[in-house]
Design an enzyme around this catalytic site. Structure first.
Site, PDB file in Angstrom:
ATOM      1  N   ASP A 187       0.826  -1.356  -0.029  1.00 36.33           N
ATOM      2  CA  ASP A 187       0.110   0.218   0.121  1.00 36.33           C
ATOM      3  C   ASP A 187       1.091   1.234   0.167  1.00 36.33           C
ATOM      4  O   ASP A 187       1.045   1.956   1.137  1.00 36.33           O
ATOM      5  CB  ASP A 187      -0.856  -0.063   1.028  1.00 36.33           C
ATOM      6  CG  ASP A 187      -2.078   1.032   1.215  1.00 36.33           C
ATOM      7  OD1 ASP A 187      -2.174   1.727   0.168  1.00 36.33           O
ATOM      8  OD2 ASP A 187      -2.623   1.416   2.246  1.00 36.33           O
ATOM      9  N   GLU A 228      -2.605  10.118  -0.748  1.00 35.59           N
ATOM     10  CA  GLU A 228      -4.005   9.586  -0.874  1.00 35.59           C
ATOM     11  C   GLU A 228      -4.372   9.145   0.645  1.00 35.59           C
ATOM     12  O   GLU A 228      -5.668   9.031   1.154  1.00 35.59           O
ATOM     13  CB  GLU A 228      -3.865   8.318  -1.770  1.00 35.59           C
ATOM     14  CG  GLU A 228      -5.069   7.421  -1.722  1.00 35.59           C
ATOM     15  CD  GLU A 228      -5.331   6.380  -0.682  1.00 35.59           C
ATOM     16  OE1 GLU A 228      -6.286   5.727  -0.764  1.00 35.59           O
ATOM     17  OE2 GLU A 228      -4.278   6.122  -0.022  1.00 35.59           O
ATOM     18  N   HIS A 288      -1.934  -1.145   6.621  1.00 38.16           N
ATOM     19  CA  HIS A 288      -1.589   0.105   7.581  1.00 38.16           C
ATOM     20  C   HIS A 288      -1.025  -0.536   8.608  1.00 38.16           C
ATOM     21  O   HIS A 288      -1.107  -0.047   9.880  1.00 38.16           O
ATOM     22  CB  HIS A 288      -2.991   0.812   7.852  1.00 38.16           C
ATOM     23  CG  HIS A 288      -3.506   1.314   6.613  1.00 38.16           C
ATOM     24  ND1 HIS A 288      -4.719   2.112   6.779  1.00 38.16           N
ATOM     25  CD2 HIS A 288      -2.937   1.606   5.388  1.00 38.16           C
ATOM     26  CE1 HIS A 288      -5.213   2.788   5.383  1.00 38.16           C
ATOM     27  NE2 HIS A 288      -4.018   2.379   4.742  1.00 38.16           N
TER      28      HIS A 288
END
Length: 477
Positions: free
Chosen positions: A292, A326, A425
């Site tokens: 990510d 983002e 995350h």
């Protein structure tokens, strides 16, 4: 040859179905898309790129020093790869530092907890805060609670994220992270701690962006690991009066300048028309930002490079956009839409890779309903890469999701995300989670998609909208 014949038959089948638009794929286009697939499946470029990004840059929180290191890294890589045009566009991004986050159960049993601050959270008082907790299954149950029951307490939202290939479980629980502090504060809570929005059982907490609301007092917000959320529940079974100590030292520092980094393969005959493939360059600061969205950066860059190296460029320009910030609110995507508002009508279609590196199994579109079968015909060579032709429910990806309301058609290349939210995350978002072969399959899919769209003669506008076209994956992560 077997795959070639199958894709040709699929193309001819759809061509026979649709007579209102020119959907006949010319044999050279089919041959080139097959060559793109073969090149992608044997190229180490994407893996080399994500390895370079995670090793040489690492975590790159928007507005941090590493964010600008990532921008320089991207610009240098795109130039060295030989794209026709490389440039960057300034974006103002919020700056926030995580600081420390600690928590422990004080009573009835002393227990340390693993937590992390949610992105954008304020700090606790310097001495921390101590209060009893009140548990809620969901954000909705918190909203229905009596204020007197919540006042002065620490809210604990215990919503478990379901595991799905599509990642749809995330959409059911993420509201507690993003909006929970608002509802908790409105009920008089001192702070909020949520069960991590993740599908893992590791003792690692999942961060992610949260939000405040003007006129509502800001309270500290954190996430705890899934095993620690389970521990809290076991303690509550023994004694409903659980007291928590919480310390967070996060701070906001205003705004800084970051950049959307852009590369282009100039179109051969329609250079002013754009096929956009994007990813986001920033990451959270817990892991190294491999899945990510280092994987996405590598996928779209490598796909663009394959098209750049073709003997003859496609008709339209293929634009690779590496979006800024983002993670903290689609900041780069919104800035791109604003900066390019006068040319959005020239954007033929857009798609973003931002769901890890799992294999792409389906492509969905958001186009005019009457054009769906025609664009399926154009896309039929992708079937040979394991990609089925799906629905008209695409969002395009997080940053790209701001474009359909401006009339821009989008596509979602659906990745297998069954384990994505194990790592999302967390400190566990590292390079070893990427399967190089799956990454190559993604590159093949994006290269084929971008090339076929750049050659397509199907009119995709005006796009179909409506509640029935709600995307499977929520737009903001």
């Amino acid at each position: 040859m077997k795959i070639y014949r199958r894709t040709l038959l699929v193309s001819l089948f759809f061509t026979g179905l649709v007579g209102c638009q020119n959907t006949q794929l010319e044999e050279p286009n089919i041959k080139i898309t097959k060559q793109l697939q073969q090149s992608a499946l044997t190229s180490p470029l994407a893996y080399d790129l994500v390895e370079s990004l995670t090793v040489e840059v690492g975590p790159r929180l928007a507005g941090s020093n590493k964010d600008l290191v990532a921008v320089r890294w991207a610009e240098n890589k795109l130039i060295k790869l030989g794209f026709d045009k490389v440039y960057k566009e300034a974006v103002q991004v919020p700056v926030w530092s995580r600081g420390e986050a600690r928590a422990k159960v004080i009573s009835p049993f002393s227990q340390p907890l693993v937590i992390t601050a949610l992105g954008g959270s304020i700090a606790t008082p310097k001495e921390g805060l101590r209060a009893p907790i009140i548990r809620f299954d969901t954000l909705e149950s918190l909203k229905l609670a009596d204020k007197s029951d919540v006042d002065g307490k620490i809210v604990f939202i215990d919503h478990i994220t379901e595991r799905h290939k599509t990642g749809k479980g995330y959409g059911k629980t993420v509201g507690g992270r993003s909006r929970g502090a608002i509802s908790a504060s409105q009920k008089g809570a001192k702070a909020i701690v949520i069960r991590s929005i993740g599908t893992d059982h590791d003792r690692m907490a999942h961060t992610g962006m949260m939000r405040y609301k003007d006129g509502v007092a800001k309270i500290p917000a954190a996430a705890m690991s899934n095993p620690d959320a389970d521990l809290i529940n076991l303690i509550l079974k023994r004694d409903p009066n659980v007291v928590l100590d919480l310390f967070i030292s996060s701070q906001s520092h205003g705004f800084a300048t970051s950049y959307n980094v852009i590369a282009e393969v100039t179109g051969n005959s329609k250079p002013d028309e754009i096929v956009l493939i994007g990813a986001h360059l920033d990451s959270w600061d817990e892991g190294t930002g491999a899945i990510d969205d280092g994987a996405g950066v590598a996928i779209v860059t490598a796909a663009g490079k394959l098209i750049q190296d073709l003997p003859q460029k496609p008709a339209r320009t293929v634009r690779v956009v590496l979006f800024a910030a983002e993670e903290v609110g689609l900041v780069g995507g919104k800035a791109y839409a604003k900066a390019h508002k006068n040319e959005l009508e020239k954007h033929y279609i857009a798609a973003e890779s931002d769901f890890g590196a799992g294999r792409i199994y389906q492509i969905d579109y958001r186009v005019n309903e009457s054009a769906l079968e025609a664009i399926h015909a154009v896309s039929s060579p992708m079937v040979g890469n394991g990609v089925t032709l799906g629905s008209n429910t695409a969002s395009g990806g997080p940053d790209v999701s701001v474009l359909p309301k401006q009339g821009v058609p989008v596509a979602s290349l659906r990745q297998d995300g069954h384990d994505y939210f194990d790592y999302h995350h967390t400190p566990n978002d590292t390079l070893d989670k990427i399967d190089p072969m799956a990454l190559q399959q993604n590159v093949a899919a994006y290269a084929q998609f971008a090339y076929l769209m750049a050659q397509s003669e199907v009119e995709l506008r005006p796009i179909t909208t409506g509640a029935n076209l709600k995307p499977v994956i929520i737009e903001a992560k």
